[in-house]
Write a protein that holds these residues in place. Structure first.
Motif, short mmCIF file in Angstrom:
data_model
loop_
_atom_site.label_atom_id
_atom_site.label_comp_id
_atom_site.label_asym_id
_atom_site.label_seq_id
_atom_site.Cartn_x
_atom_site.Cartn_y
_atom_site.Cartn_z
N TRP A 20 0.83 -1.22 0.00
CA TRP A 20 0.00 0.00 0.00
C TRP A 20 0.86 1.26 0.00
CZ3 TRP A 20 -4.89 0.86 -1.08
CH2 TRP A 20 -5.80 -0.21 -1.02
N LEU A 22 3.90 1.59 -1.29
CA LEU A 22 4.47 1.74 -2.62
C LEU A 22 3.41 2.24 -3.61
CD1 LEU A 22 6.71 -1.47 -2.87
CD2 LEU A 22 7.47 0.90 -2.62
N ALA A 23 2.20 1.72 -3.50
CA ALA A 23 1.12 2.18 -4.38
C ALA A 23 0.82 3.65 -4.14
CB ALA A 23 -0.13 1.33 -4.16
N LEU A 25 2.94 5.96 -2.93
CA LEU A 25 4.04 6.76 -3.47
C LEU A 25 3.97 6.86 -4.99
CD1 LEU A 25 7.00 5.46 -1.28
CD2 LEU A 25 5.87 7.69 -1.13
N TRP A 26 3.51 5.78 -5.63
CA TRP A 26 3.41 5.79 -7.10
C TRP A 26 2.31 6.72 -7.58
CZ3 TRP A 26 -0.49 4.55 -10.51
CH2 TRP A 26 -0.12 4.43 -11.85
N ILE A 27 1.18 6.76 -6.87
CA ILE A 27 0.02 7.50 -7.37
C ILE A 27 0.02 8.96 -6.92
CG2 ILE A 27 -1.61 7.16 -5.45
CD1 ILE A 27 -3.71 6.43 -7.58
N LEU A 30 0.54 11.54 -9.71
CA LEU A 30 -0.62 11.59 -10.59
C LEU A 30 -1.77 12.34 -9.94
CD1 LEU A 30 -1.98 10.75 -13.24
CD2 LEU A 30 -2.63 8.60 -12.12
#
Length: 275
Positions: A20, A22-23, A25-27, A30
Motif C-alpha cells: 500500500w 508503494l502504491a 508513493l506511485w500514485i 498523478l
C-alpha cells in the motif's frame, strides 16, 4: 507440514502495508497533477477541499503549443513502428522456428544480443546514419532504429515453436503455401502474443523521449514527449497548472485505453507468458 506451507504462502501484514505504501508513493504525483490541472493556478500549491474546478488550464495548454500536431505525429509514429515490427518479427520468427538453414543458431544468437544492448548506447551512431541518409527531423528517422524488434522476434519464435507441426503439415497437404500457412495457422494461434507485444510497443514509443529529442528539430516531426518538454521549459515560464494539464493531455490516450481494456490487457499478458 501442510499447515506451515499454507501459512508461508499467505501474505503477512508487513507485506500488505509495504504494498500500500508503494502504491501510494506511485500514485501521489498523478493525484497532484490531476488536482493542479483541474483547479486555478492559486491552488496549485495548497489543498482546499472546496476549491473551484476549471477546464481553463487545458484550453490554455492546448492553445499555447501545437499539441494537435504532436498528437498526429505520435499516433503516426507508433502505428508505423508497430506495423513494421509485426511484419518483420513474424517473418523472422517463422523462419527461426520452422526452417533449417546454415547459420540459423548464430543469427538467432545475434538477435538475442540485441536484447542486451541498451538503445541509448547507439544514439551517436544512429544519428550519423540518419544524417547520412538525409532523414534527420522526420518520423521515419525516429522509427527506423526500432523496426527490427529482437523482443518481438524472440517472443513469436517461442510461440511458434509451441504450435504442433501437424497443423503445419495439414495445411501443406491442403495446398497452402508457406505464407498462407503462416497467415492462417500461426498468426491466429499467436493472437494473444501479438496483443501483448502491441501494448508494450505502443506504450514504449508513445513515451519515448531521448532519441526523438536528438533527431527532431521542428514541429513537423516532434512527438508529444518532446513537445511537452519544449512547452514546459523555463523559457515558457513555470505555470504548474498549465504544465500538469498538458501532461494529462499527453498521457490521457494511454490511461483511457488502459481503463477501457484493462481486462483484455491482463489476459493478453497472462496468455503470452509475460511477467
Amino acid at each position: 507440514m501442510k499447515h506451515d506451507r499454507l501459512a508461508y504462502n499467505e501474505p503477512n501484514a508487513l507485506d500488505t502495508i509495504a504494498a500500500w505504501l508503494l502504491a501510494l508513493l506511485w500514485i501521489l504525483p498523478l493525484l497532484y497533477a490531476v488536482w493542479t490541472a483541474f483547479h486555478p493556478p492559486e491552488y496549485s500549491t495548497r489543498f482546499v477541499l472546496l476549491a473551484p474546478l476549471t477546464l481553463d488550464n487545458f484550453r490554455r495548454a492546448w492553445e499555447a503549443a501545437p499539441f494537435a500536431r504532436y498528437f498526429l505525429n505520435t499516433t503516426l509514429l507508433v502505428l508505423m513502428i508497430l506495423a513494421v515490427q509485426l511484419v518483420l518479427a513474424t517473418l523472422a520468427a517463422y523462419a527461426f522456428a520452422r526452417y533449417t538453414f546454415r547459420g540459423r543458431n548464430v543469427a538467432f544468437a545475434l538477435v538475442l544480443v540485441q536484447l542486451m544492448i541498451m538503445p541509448d548506447i547507439l544514439l551517436v551512431e544512429n544519428y550519423k546514419t540518419m544524417a547520412s541518409l538525409g532523414l534527420v527531423d522526420t518520423l521515419l528517422a525516429i522509427g527506423l532504429p526500432y523496426f527490427a524488434s529482437a523482443f518481438a522476434i524472440f517472443l513469436l519464435r517461442q510461440t511458434f515453436l509451441g504450435i504442433p507441426k501437424e497443423l503445419d503439415e495439414a495445411a501443406r497437404v491442403e495446398g497452402a503455401s508457406a505464407l498462407q500457412t503462416l497467415w492462417r495457422v500461426y498468426v491466429p494461434l499467436a493472437r494473444p502474443v501479438y496483443t501483448a507485444f502491441a501494448l508494450v510497443s505502443v506504450s514504449f514509443h508513445w513515451n519515448n523521449f531521448l532519441w526523438p529529442l536528438i533527431v527532431t528539430n521542428s514541429v513537423n516531426a516532434r512527438p508529444l514527449t518532446v513537445g511537452l518538454q519544449v512547452f514546459s521549459s523555463v523559457d515558457q515560464g513555470v505555470d504548474w497548472s498549465i504544465i500538469t494539464a498538458a501532461t494529462l493531455l499527453t498521457s490521457a490516450p494511454l490511461l483511457v485505453a488502459f481503463l477501457l481494456f484493462q481486462r483484455q490487457f491482463v489476459q493478453s499478458f497472462m496468455r503470452a507468458g509475460i511477467k
